[in-house]
Write an enzyme that holds these catalytic residues in place. Structure first.
Site, PDB file in Angstrom:
ATOM      1  N   THR A  29       0.847  -1.194   0.000  1.00  0.00           N
ATOM      2  CA  THR A  29       0.000   0.000   0.000  1.00  0.00           C
ATOM      3  C   THR A  29       0.885   1.248   0.000  1.00  0.00           C
ATOM      4  OG1 THR A  29      -1.934   1.014   1.058  1.00  0.00           O
ATOM      5  CG2 THR A  29      -0.271   0.096   2.529  1.00  0.00           C
ATOM      6  N   ASN A  30       0.327   2.388   0.373  1.00  0.00           N
ATOM      7  CA  ASN A  30       1.064   3.660   0.442  1.00  0.00           C
ATOM      8  C   ASN A  30       0.452   4.479   1.586  1.00  0.00           C
ATOM      9  OD1 ASN A  30      -1.128   5.490  -0.576  1.00  0.00           O
ATOM     10  ND2 ASN A  30      -1.005   4.066  -2.287  1.00  0.00           N
ATOM     11  N   PRO A  31       1.086   5.592   1.967  1.00  0.00           N
ATOM     12  CA  PRO A  31       0.636   6.276   3.190  1.00  0.00           C
ATOM     13  C   PRO A  31      -0.583   7.178   3.049  1.00  0.00           C
ATOM     14  CG  PRO A  31       2.903   6.880   2.588  1.00  0.00           C
ATOM     15  CD  PRO A  31       2.301   6.196   1.420  1.00  0.00           C
ATOM     16  N   SER A  32      -1.353   7.074   1.970  1.00  0.00           N
ATOM     17  CA  SER A  32      -2.508   7.959   1.807  1.00  0.00           C
ATOM     18  C   SER A  32      -3.479   7.829   2.988  1.00  0.00           C
ATOM     19  CB  SER A  32      -3.245   7.603   0.513  1.00  0.00           C
ATOM     20  OG  SER A  32      -4.483   8.271   0.470  1.00  0.00           O
ATOM     21  N   ALA A  96      -5.054   7.372  -4.005  1.00  0.00           N
ATOM     22  CA  ALA A  96      -3.682   6.960  -4.327  1.00  0.00           C
ATOM     23  C   ALA A  96      -3.733   5.469  -4.650  1.00  0.00           C
ATOM     24  CB  ALA A  96      -2.764   7.233  -3.144  1.00  0.00           C
TER      25      ALA A  96
END
Ligand code: C5P
Length: 220
Positions: A29-32, A96
């Site tokens: 995943t990503n930090p959105s 994101a």
């Protein structure tokens, strides 16, 4: 009371990250945080629009006065967004979306051993590019571009390639910009080469200014 400038309009907003699992307890995943998309959806609803918010996993509560659809993966998001976009006057893709997903998701937790583990990644669909290809007459499509270099050049290229009306470019190297922050520093680019630079503002204020800008496009 907020003027009901979006009364009768259907607005679709995507927000948050996506989770791309490779076993039942692990994912890419990503930090959105989802804050920018949630702020946009809430502001559109305040202005009288009928709003669908499609969000990946976040800790934010469902905003009042709109319909929230919670999904996990990019492919889930694509399915829901595609259907809802059929009827939408305005689509804002603030999510994101993970560009890649593990080729396979193991049905059980992968047991660790002393060996290296290789996860093969494959491309996810570009949801926004798909919407751009099938843009309905009069529909307004807005994208985001998070960049760490060549901000305006990269954002302009995405605006054109994805057939967008506006793109909101954030420079991730600026203090107060991007993922997780309560503020953002953005430039808003339009199809006519216009570039509007906003100072560091709360995501709520950016949402108001962006919707003002989008409303003025509609009248063009
Ligand atoms: O190409 P890039 O990922 O930087 O484009 C960002 C924009 O495209 C955002 O609006 C994002 O929501 C959207 N996007 C998408 N599907 C993807 C990747 C990005 O809709 N797989």
């Amino acid at each position: 009371l907020t003027p009901q400038t979006l009364q009768g309009k259907k607005v679709l907003v995507s927000a948050g990250p996506t989770w791309e699992p490779f076993d039942p307890v692990r994912f890419i995943t990503n930090p959105s945080s989802g804050k920018m998309g949630f702020a946009l959806a809430a502001e559109a609803a305040r202005r009288g629009a009928s709003v669908d918010l499609v969000t990946g996993p976040t800790t934010l509560p469902d905003p009042a006065g709109l319909t929230t659809h919670r999904i996990t993966t990019a492919r889930d998001m694509e399915r829901v967004v595609r259907t809802l976009a059929e009827e939408a006057h305005l689509v804002i893709m603030a999510a994101a979306v993970s560009d890649y997903r593990p080729e396979e998701a193991a049905p059980h937790k992968i047991k660790k051993d002393d060996e290296e583990l290789t996860i093969r990644l494959v491309r996810n669909p570009d949801i926004l590019a798909g919407l751009g290809k099938n843009k309905k007459p009069g529909q307004i499509l807005v994208g985001f571009a998070a960049e760490t270099e060549h901000l305006v050049r990269n954002a302009t290229e995405k605006l054109q390639r994805k057939n967008l009306d506006l793109i909101v470019a954030n420079d991730l190297t600026q203090p107060g910009a991007g993922f997780r922050s309560d503020t953002n520093v953005v430039k808003v680019l339009d199809r006519f080469g216009g570039v509007e630079e906003l100072p560091c503002l709360s995501k709520e204020e950016i949402a108001r200014r962006l919707l003002d800008r989008i409303e003025s496009l509609g009248a063009r």
